[in-house]
Design an enzyme around this catalytic site. Structure first.
Site, mmCIF file in Angstrom:
data_model
loop_
_atom_site.group_PDB
_atom_site.id
_atom_site.type_symbol
_atom_site.label_atom_id
_atom_site.label_comp_id
_atom_site.label_asym_id
_atom_site.label_seq_id
_atom_site.Cartn_x
_atom_site.Cartn_y
_atom_site.Cartn_z
ATOM 1 N N SER A 22 49.127 16.613 -12.076
ATOM 2 C CA SER A 22 50.573 16.483 -11.867
ATOM 3 C C SER A 22 50.917 15.011 -11.760
ATOM 4 O O SER A 22 50.096 14.190 -11.319
ATOM 5 C CB SER A 22 50.989 17.213 -10.586
ATOM 6 O OG SER A 22 52.321 16.884 -10.229
ATOM 7 N N TYR A 58 50.449 18.102 -1.833
ATOM 8 C CA TYR A 58 50.027 18.500 -3.177
ATOM 9 C C TYR A 58 49.581 17.287 -3.992
ATOM 10 O O TYR A 58 48.553 17.337 -4.694
ATOM 11 C CB TYR A 58 51.181 19.206 -3.889
ATOM 12 C CG TYR A 58 50.860 19.667 -5.287
ATOM 13 C CD1 TYR A 58 49.931 20.676 -5.514
ATOM 14 C CD2 TYR A 58 51.504 19.092 -6.391
ATOM 15 C CE1 TYR A 58 49.645 21.111 -6.802
ATOM 16 C CE2 TYR A 58 51.224 19.529 -7.686
ATOM 17 C CZ TYR A 58 50.298 20.533 -7.884
ATOM 18 O OH TYR A 58 50.012 20.953 -9.163
#
Length: 237
Positions: free
Chosen positions: A145, A158
């Site tokens: 990501s 995250y």
């Protein structure tokens, strides 16, 4: 490029019951690979398998909780008894965790997320390294990501897990590059229509972002064209 550039390749895709994982499995099978589908949801895996078979491809489902004790080692043993080698490993399975301030991170939630996003990934590389080394074309694709490299407020939990994941995959790639045919790459799918994104952006129109198939097709094309360890790419569209 041949019509089936990945013919005779054995691929394992984690998180293949839906989203990018399912789409990638279907794309790899369409390119000729036999795809092993892993995930926790048997029904979702069966749907992916049915889509692959309907298109003339082949697949094997292997329901698994990657965070369960010894589950990955048992999977590798079972697959090793059927196939001598593994040609492609797509590390897609991950969890978002809780979005919030760093000072509000719950240690228990953090530990649960890190178990899947990091510890299970290390276990997968460890368990399947022997099969990857036996392949004349061992390739590992890690899905990441943008927040791994560009920290964002409230995404610390995250983002940290994905930053660590990138380091693990990249370090592994460097360790084996000169002693095997294994090559590793990091792919950032960008904004994609998935359940995880819907949870992160509940007010977003899902049709405003690209479908998982765009990412899947790029992964399949990359594997067909080949790459060197250290390749990092963001899929736009």
């Amino acid at each position: 490029m041949t019509e089936k550039p990945l013919a005779d390749r054995i691929a394992l895709v984690t998180g293949a019951s839906r989203g990018i994982g399912a789409a990638t499995a279907i794309a790899l099978a369409g390119a000729g690979a036999h795809v092993i589908l892993t995930g926790r949801t048997t029904g979702g895996l069966e749907q992916t398998e049915e889509a692959i078979h309907a298109a003339g491809g082949t697949a094997t489902i292997a329901p698994i909780d990657l965070t369960a004790n010894d589950s990955i080692a048992r999977l590798a043993t079972a697959l090793g008894a059927r196939w001598e080698r593994l040609d492609i490993l797509v590390l897609n399975a991950a969890m978002l965790g809780t979005l919030g301030a760093v000072t509000a991170i719950d240690p228990k939630d953090l530990a649960k997320m890190l178990t899947l996003n990091i510890s299970a990934q290390v276990a997968l590389l460890t368990a399947f390294d022997p099969m990857l080394r036996k392949s004349p074309y061992g390739r590992v694709i890690g899905l990441t990501s943008a927040v791994a490299r560009q920290p964002r407020a409230y995404w610390g939990e995250y983002g940290a897990s994905k930053a660590a994941f990138e380091v693990i995959v990249s370090a592994y790639g460097q360790e084996v590059a000169n002693i095997s045919k294994i090559r590793t790459a990091i792919i950032d799918p960008g904004a994609t229509r998935t359940a995880m994104r819907a949870r992160a952006y509940p007010g977003e129109d899902p049709m405003s972002v690209k479908p998982p198939e765009v990412v899947a097709d790029r992964i399949a094309a990359l594997l067909a064209a080949d790459f060197e360890t250290g390749h990092v790419e963001r899929v736009e569209g």
